[in-house]
Design an enzyme around this catalytic site. Structure first.
Site, PDB file in Angstrom:
ATOM      1  N   HIS A 108      37.013 102.630  57.818  1.00 49.91           N
ATOM      2  CA  HIS A 108      35.019 103.750  58.217  1.00 49.91           C
ATOM      3  C   HIS A 108      34.847 103.563  59.610  1.00 49.91           C
ATOM      4  CE1 HIS A 108      34.346 104.125  53.966  1.00 49.91           C
ATOM      5  NE2 HIS A 108      35.147 102.744  54.230  1.00 49.91           N
ATOM      6  N   ASP A 145      34.383 106.511  51.326  1.00 48.21           N
ATOM      7  CA  ASP A 145      34.624 106.459  49.906  1.00 48.21           C
ATOM      8  C   ASP A 145      34.141 107.097  48.902  1.00 48.21           C
ATOM      9  OD1 ASP A 145      34.922 103.305  51.257  1.00 48.21           O
ATOM     10  OD2 ASP A 145      32.551 102.761  51.420  1.00 48.21           O
ATOM     11  N   TYR A 162      41.414  96.340  42.886  1.00 45.78           N
ATOM     12  CA  TYR A 162      41.045  96.090  44.327  1.00 45.78           C
ATOM     13  C   TYR A 162      40.068  95.275  45.238  1.00 45.78           C
ATOM     14  CZ  TYR A 162      42.355  95.478  49.882  1.00 45.78           C
ATOM     15  OH  TYR A 162      42.093  94.648  50.294  1.00 45.78           O
ATOM     16  N   HIS A 200      36.071  96.801  45.300  1.00 48.60           N
ATOM     17  CA  HIS A 200      36.258  98.043  45.421  1.00 48.60           C
ATOM     18  C   HIS A 200      36.340  98.821  43.443  1.00 48.60           C
ATOM     19  CE1 HIS A 200      37.781  97.673  49.150  1.00 48.60           C
ATOM     20  NE2 HIS A 200      37.436  99.476  49.229  1.00 48.60           N
ATOM     21  N   ASP A 222      33.572  99.986  42.223  1.00 49.54           N
ATOM     22  CA  ASP A 222      31.951 100.913  42.402  1.00 49.54           C
ATOM     23  C   ASP A 222      32.846 101.645  43.591  1.00 49.54           C
ATOM     24  OD1 ASP A 222      31.842 100.173  44.293  1.00 49.54           O
ATOM     25  OD2 ASP A 222      29.593  98.837  44.300  1.00 49.54           O
ATOM     26  N   HIS A 223      33.634 102.324  43.614  1.00 51.53           N
ATOM     27  CA  HIS A 223      33.669 103.120  44.399  1.00 51.53           C
ATOM     28  C   HIS A 223      35.279 103.673  45.040  1.00 51.53           C
ATOM     29  CE1 HIS A 223      34.358 100.027  47.572  1.00 51.53           C
ATOM     30  NE2 HIS A 223      34.391 101.116  48.396  1.00 51.53           N
ATOM     31  N   HIS A 277      38.190 104.548  47.977  1.00 52.81           N
ATOM     32  CA  HIS A 277      37.725 104.329  48.910  1.00 52.81           C
ATOM     33  C   HIS A 277      39.747 104.720  50.105  1.00 52.81           C
ATOM     34  CE1 HIS A 277      38.347 102.656  53.062  1.00 52.81           C
ATOM     35  NE2 HIS A 277      40.034 102.901  53.620  1.00 52.81           N
TER      36      HIS A 277
HETATM   37 ZN   LIG Z   1      35.870 101.752  52.317  1.00 52.78          ZN
END
Ligand SMILES: [Zn+2]
Length: 242
Positions: A186, A193, A220, A223, A225-226, A228
Site C-alpha cells: 500500500h 484491498d 492469511y 486477511h 475480512d478482505h 489484498h
Molecule cells: Zn492490503
C-alpha cells in the site's frame, strides 16, 4: 436524385451517430482522445512508448500467475496479453493491436487514463497528492494506475461485476494509522484491498489470472475480512486453496 442522395446521406449520418452513441454508452469513447491515441498498428517486434501504453492497458491479461513487463518492447508475452484481451472482448484474436483493439481500449479509458470503472480517488483515500509513501508520488500514482487496469480485466472476467475497494495507496502515516505491515505494498501505490462481493475467495482466485504478483486473502493473518492484491510479493490465501 439530389433528394434521394440527401436521404441516403442522412441515413448514413444517422447510422454513424447511432454507432457512436452505442460505443459511448458502452464506455465513453468520446473521452478517448483526452488520454492517449495510438498512431500506428503494433505487433510483435515493435517498440516504443506506444507499446508501453498498450502494455499498461493489457497488464491484466498476462495469463495465470504471470506479470507483464511494462518495458515498451512488444515481445511474445505482450502478444499473448493482447490475444487474451481480444478474446475477452470478442475481437479477432490475432495478437496485433490495430484499430479494433485501440477502439476497444478508447472505450474503456477515461480522460485521465484510468479504466472506466476505477478512479484515482478510489485508489487513494489517504491524501490528495500521493505523497509520503515508500516511492515518489508520481510512481505511487502510476503503480495505482496499473493496478486499476488489472482490476478492470478482473471485473470483466467476473462478468462485469463491480469491485469494491476499502483501502489502496497509503502514506507511512496512513499505513501506521491502520496498523499496516511496515513493508506493505500500500506504501507503493499498487496494493489494493478488495471487499464486498464476489466473495473474498472468488476475488483471490480470479486475481491469479490478472497480473497480481501478490494475493493475500482468507486464512492469511489479518486477511479474513478482505482480499489484498498488489504487483509483487507472493500469494497466500489458505482458506481459498491458494
Ligand atoms: Zn492490503
Amino acid at each position: 436524385m439530389f433528394r434521394r442522395l440527401g436521404r441516403f446521406l442522412a441515413a448514413l449520418a444517422l447510422t454513424a451517430a447511432t454507432t457512436v452513441a452505442g460505443v459511448s454508452l458502452t464506455a465513453g469513447a468520446a473521452q478517448a482522445d483526452g488520454c492517449y491515441t495510438w498512431g500506428r498498428t503494433l505487433s510483435q517486434g515493435a517498440s516504443g512508448e506506444d507499446v508501453r501504453q498498450l502494455q499498461i492497458r493489457v497488464a491484466g491479461y498476462p495469463g495465470y500467475g504471470a506479470v507483464l513487463t511494462l518495458d515498451g518492447a512488444y515481445g511474445p508475452a505482450t502478444r499473448s496479453a493482447v490475444i487474451r484481451f481480444q478474446q475477452a472482448y470478442g475481437l479477432p484474436a490475432d495478437g496485433i493491436a490495430g484499430p479494433q483493439t485501440f477502439n476497444r481500449l478508447y472505450a474503456l479509458q477515461d480522460d485521465d487514463c484510468t479504466p472506466a470503472n476505477f478512479s484515482y480517488p478510489e485508489l487513494n483515500k489517504c491524501n490528495s497528492d500521493w505523497s509520503g509513501g515508500a516511492v515518489s508520488a508520481s510512481t505511487a500514482r502510476f503503480n495505482a494506475l496499473v493496478s486499476m487496469w488489472k482490476l478492470q480485466a478482473m471485473r470483466h472476467a467476473l462478468g462485469d461485476v463491480s469491485i469494491a475497494i476499502s483501502s489502496s495507496f497509503r502514506s507511512y502515516a496512513c499505513n501506521s494509522a491502520v496498523g499496516g505491515a511496515s513493508n506493505s505494498r500500500h506504501l507503493y501505490g499498487d496494493g489494493v484491498d478488495l471487499v464486498g462481493s464476489p466473495s473474498f475467495c472468488r476475488l483471490a482466485q480470479q486475481a491469479r489470472n490478472h497480473g497480481f504478483g501478490q494475493i493475500l486473502g482468507p486464512g492469511y493473518p489479518d486477511h479474513n475480512d478482505h482480499t489484498h492484491v498488489a504487483a509483487v510479493g507472493g500469494w497466500s490465501a489458505p482458506n481459498c486453496g491458494i
